[in-house]
Structure formats: C-alpha cells, structure tokens
Design a protein around this motif. Structure first.
Motif, PDB file in Angstrom:
ATOM      1  N   PRO A 119       0.836  -1.209   0.000  1.00 55.72           N
ATOM      2  CA  PRO A 119       0.000   0.000   0.000  1.00 55.72           C
ATOM      3  C   PRO A 119       0.866   1.252   0.000  1.00 55.72           C
ATOM      4  O   PRO A 119       1.947   1.282   0.600  1.00 55.72           O
ATOM      5  N   ILE A 120       0.378   2.288  -0.661  1.00 54.94           N
ATOM      6  CA  ILE A 120       1.208   3.480  -0.907  1.00 54.94           C
ATOM      7  C   ILE A 120       1.012   4.552   0.168  1.00 54.94           C
ATOM      8  O   ILE A 120      -0.109   4.865   0.571  1.00 54.94           O
ATOM      9  N   ILE A 121       2.131   5.095   0.606  1.00 56.47           N
ATOM     10  CA  ILE A 121       2.139   6.258   1.491  1.00 56.47           C
ATOM     11  C   ILE A 121       2.873   7.384   0.773  1.00 56.47           C
ATOM     12  O   ILE A 121       4.028   7.221   0.361  1.00 56.47           O
ATOM     13  N   LEU A 122       2.217   8.508   0.603  1.00 55.38           N
ATOM     14  CA  LEU A 122       2.864   9.703   0.058  1.00 55.38           C
ATOM     15  C   LEU A 122       3.257  10.564   1.247  1.00 55.38           C
ATOM     16  O   LEU A 122       2.398  11.108   1.948  1.00 55.38           O
ATOM     17  N   LEU A 123       4.549  10.650   1.504  1.00 53.26           N
ATOM     18  CA  LEU A 123       5.041  11.352   2.679  1.00 53.26           C
ATOM     19  C   LEU A 123       5.505  12.754   2.286  1.00 53.26           C
ATOM     20  O   LEU A 123       6.331  12.910   1.386  1.00 53.26           O
ATOM     21  N   ILE A 124       4.961  13.762   2.960  1.00 48.71           N
ATOM     22  CA  ILE A 124       5.289  15.166   2.696  1.00 48.71           C
ATOM     23  C   ILE A 124       6.233  15.638   3.804  1.00 48.71           C
ATOM     24  O   ILE A 124       5.819  15.831   4.946  1.00 48.71           O
ATOM     25  N   HIS A 125       7.502  15.804   3.467  1.00 47.39           N
ATOM     26  CA  HIS A 125       8.533  16.070   4.474  1.00 47.39           C
ATOM     27  C   HIS A 125       8.462  17.496   5.025  1.00 47.39           C
ATOM     28  O   HIS A 125       7.761  18.366   4.507  1.00 47.39           O
ATOM     29  N   GLY A 126       9.260  17.721   6.072  1.00 48.80           N
ATOM     30  CA  GLY A 126       9.277  19.015   6.742  1.00 48.80           C
ATOM     31  C   GLY A 126      10.393  19.934   6.278  1.00 48.80           C
ATOM     32  O   GLY A 126      11.042  19.706   5.254  1.00 48.80           O
ATOM     33  N   THR A 127      10.630  20.977   7.066  1.00 53.37           N
ATOM     34  CA  THR A 127      11.627  21.998   6.736  1.00 53.37           C
ATOM     35  C   THR A 127      13.043  21.433   6.732  1.00 53.37           C
ATOM     36  O   THR A 127      13.389  20.599   7.564  1.00 53.37           O
ATOM     37  N   GLN A 128      13.843  21.895   5.774  1.00 54.27           N
ATOM     38  CA  GLN A 128      15.262  21.572   5.662  1.00 54.27           C
ATOM     39  C   GLN A 128      15.523  20.077   5.513  1.00 54.27           C
ATOM     40  O   GLN A 128      16.547  19.556   5.937  1.00 54.27           O
ATOM     41  N   SER A 129      14.563  19.400   4.885  1.00 57.45           N
ATOM     42  CA  SER A 129      14.740  18.003   4.515  1.00 57.45           C
ATOM     43  C   SER A 129      14.489  17.899   3.017  1.00 57.45           C
ATOM     44  O   SER A 129      14.394  18.906   2.313  1.00 57.45           O
ATOM     45  N   ASP A 130      14.376  16.674   2.501  1.00 59.43           N
ATOM     46  CA  ASP A 130      14.092  16.465   1.086  1.00 59.43           C
ATOM     47  C   ASP A 130      13.668  15.016   0.884  1.00 59.43           C
ATOM     48  O   ASP A 130      13.191  14.388   1.842  1.00 59.43           O
ATOM     49  N   TYR A 131      13.843  14.480  -0.316  1.00 63.18           N
ATOM     50  CA  TYR A 131      13.417  13.109  -0.608  1.00 63.18           C
ATOM     51  C   TYR A 131      14.111  12.081   0.296  1.00 63.18           C
ATOM     52  O   TYR A 131      13.648  10.944   0.429  1.00 63.18           O
ATOM     53  N   ARG A 132      15.206  12.469   0.935  1.00 65.71           N
ATOM     54  CA  ARG A 132      15.947  11.547   1.805  1.00 65.71           C
ATOM     55  C   ARG A 132      15.396  11.513   3.222  1.00 65.71           C
ATOM     56  O   ARG A 132      16.057  10.983   4.134  1.00 65.71           O
ATOM     57  N   GLU A 133      14.207  12.052   3.452  1.00 59.87           N
ATOM     58  CA  GLU A 133      13.605  12.093   4.781  1.00 59.87           C
ATOM     59  C   GLU A 133      13.859  10.795   5.543  1.00 59.87           C
ATOM     60  O   GLU A 133      13.664   9.693   5.019  1.00 59.87           O
ATOM     61  N   ILE A 134      14.290  10.935   6.797  1.00 58.68           N
ATOM     62  CA  ILE A 134      14.668   9.776   7.609  1.00 58.68           C
ATOM     63  C   ILE A 134      13.549   9.317   8.536  1.00 58.68           C
ATOM     64  O   ILE A 134      13.351   8.118   8.745  1.00 58.68           O
ATOM     65  N   TYR A 135      12.800  10.268   9.108  1.00 61.27           N
ATOM     66  CA  TYR A 135      11.837   9.922  10.145  1.00 61.27           C
ATOM     67  C   TYR A 135      10.807   8.891   9.684  1.00 61.27           C
ATOM     68  O   TYR A 135      10.023   9.144   8.766  1.00 61.27           O
ATOM     69  N   HIS A 136      10.824   7.729  10.311  1.00 63.06           N
ATOM     70  CA  HIS A 136       9.816   6.671  10.180  1.00 63.06           C
ATOM     71  C   HIS A 136       9.845   5.948   8.826  1.00 63.06           C
ATOM     72  O   HIS A 136       9.205   4.919   8.664  1.00 63.06           O
ATOM     73  N   VAL A 137      10.548   6.460   7.850  1.00 60.18           N
ATOM     74  CA  VAL A 137      10.452   5.927   6.490  1.00 60.18           C
ATOM     75  C   VAL A 137      10.876   4.468   6.407  1.00 60.18           C
ATOM     76  O   VAL A 137      10.142   3.622   5.875  1.00 60.18           O
TER      77      VAL A 137
END
Length: 282
Positions: free
Chosen positions: A21-39
C-alpha cells in the motif's frame, strides 16, 4: 530509490521505495526526498513510501508551487497520472499544510497522518523582513553556516550535539531533554543532522497559509500526533486541526520537543501510526 519526475513540464526529485500500500510522505523543513523519520520502518512494515522533495529542497525548484493548495493539486495530478487511486498522506512539520490540502476533497486519500504538523501559518519574529527577496541569498548562506556547525559538532560530540538539536525546538530544559534521550534517539539525530541542510524552501514554509475551509472539507480518517513540548510547531496547531476536523483522532506524544520519533513514546507513536494506516487501507 532516488528518481527524477516530471509533470506539467516541471521537474522534481523523489524517492520511491518498498512494495505494498502506498504512502505519500510530505517532508518538513530543511529536509528532502531523503527524509529519515519513520520511512525505513514503514517500508519494513510492508508499505511503498513515496517522498517528493518539496519546492526549494533537493532538486525541486522553488517555483514548482507558490502555496500548499497549489502544491497539493500538483501532487494529486501527478499521483493520478501514475495510476495511484488509493494512498495514505503522511504530513510532517511544515509539510502539514500541503498534506491537509491534498487530503481535502480527494477520493484517493485513504487517510491522513499529521505528525508535529503545521495547520496554519507560523508567526516568526521579523517575518516580514525574512521574506524579502534581497535577503534570500544571505539567509541561505546563514543556514549553510549553521548546518555546517551542527554537522561538525555531531561528529565531534554526538551526545551533547543531539541534546542541543532537540533543545532548539523544545520547551523543556536541557537537563530534562538529556534524561529523556536514548542511544537510539542519538543515533537517529546524528543521521538526521548529517542528512538535513539548507534549502530555499524555507521561504515557502514560513509564508504558507491554509484556509479554514480546506481543513473542514477533509473527510478521510485523520490521525494527529503532537507533543506539548514542541516549540517549532506549537501544540496549538494540533488543537486547531482537531477543532476543524472533529472526526480526527489524536495522540499526545511524550517527545521532548518537535520530533515525535524520539523520546519515551517514540516507538509507541510509530506503531499507532502504522496501525492507523493499516486499518484504513483495508
């Protein structure tokens, strides 16, 4: 996997990893596609996680969108063009307004998760000065200097630097923060500190606004996770969202600051999010 996407003659970068199932994750400030939290944990739990770099971050140009509603419309069209008819939206911090706008009046949205997320504009000291075009280059340089300093301290003094990172977005005293952090938290903060960095997207983040009606028209299941110790995105944002989306579920995180993925309730909060997503993908 790092990819370059194109939609409506606009290029942007994103990560697309995992299956299920797909999750579209919208990251926060000063991050990018490499978002670490929970991914990585979501991928391990059997989800396909897509993380586009928001305007001004990664290789995504700031001109991609001028508002959360415009960016949400862009993502909605892009996902539809890829044939994705059901997905969860997971908004983090300054990615919250875009996540909310994307979930609003969107039949493809299975559910919406808001983690320490903004729901309206944040008021900052000297905000009218900070958004002036002539100041963007100097401010970007200041960001770069600060992040260079943080990365250096993390490498030399990882434990103390982790505490100072949390302190910047916390209402707690330094001694209290130190007592709440585990070695796993420190490892996570170390990875985040080395990955995150300056981006012109800060201008997008501090100027974004969202109309009340956008929140009021979110009909999919919603989960809000927020800490009262959050200085960066005050707890009032969560309460505001809950008032305008009365069917939303709420979890109060015991995080010592802005980041719900660290602190004594971190794994509980993550499991609750995973359970919520699973139940609403059925």
């Amino acid at each position: 996997m790092h990819l370059i996407g194109e939609w409506k003659e606009q290029q942007f970068d994103y990560r697309d990893s995992g299956t299920g199932p797909i999750i579209l994750l919208i990251h926060g400030t000063q991050s990018d596609y490499r978002e670490i939290y929970h991914v990585e944990k979501l991928i391990h739990a059997g989800y396909r996680v897509i993380v586009p770099s928001r305007p001004g971050y990664g290789k995504t140009p700031l001109r991609l969108a001028e508002s959360p509603v415009e960016l949400a419309a862009f993502y909605k069209g892009w996902m539809q063009a890829r044939g994705f008819t059901r997905y969860t939206i997971y908004g983090i911090s300054a990615g919250g307004p875009t996540a909310i706008a994307l979930a609003s009046q969107n039949d493809a949205a299975c559910s919406l998760v808001l983690a320490c997320a903004m729901s309206h504009q944040i008021s900052l000291p000297y905000q009218n000065v900070l958004i002036q075009p002539l100041l963007q280059r100097p401010l970007h340089f200041i960001q770069w200097v600060l992040w260079t300093y943080v990365k250096d301290k993390l490498k030399k003094f990882p434990e103390e630097a982790s505490v100072r990172m949390v302190e910047m977005t916390s209402l707690l005293q330094r001694s209290d923060i130190r007592s709440l952090l585990t070695h796993e938290d420190e490892r996570l903060l170390y990875a985040v500190g080395l990955q995150n960095g300056p981006g012109r997207g800060v201008l997008f983040d501090i100027t974004q606004q969202l109309e009340r009606q956008t929140l009021e028209t979110v009909s999919c299941p919603v989960l809000i996770v927020h800490s009262q110790a959050d200085r960066a995105v005050p707890f009032e944002h969560a309460r505001y969202t809950q008032r305008l989306i009365p069917h939303a579920q709420f979890i109060e995180s015991k995080s010592p600051g802005h980041l719900i993925w660290i602190g004594p309730s971190a794994r509980r909060d993550e499991r609750m999010i995973e359970r919520f997503i699973t139940l609403n993908h059925l």
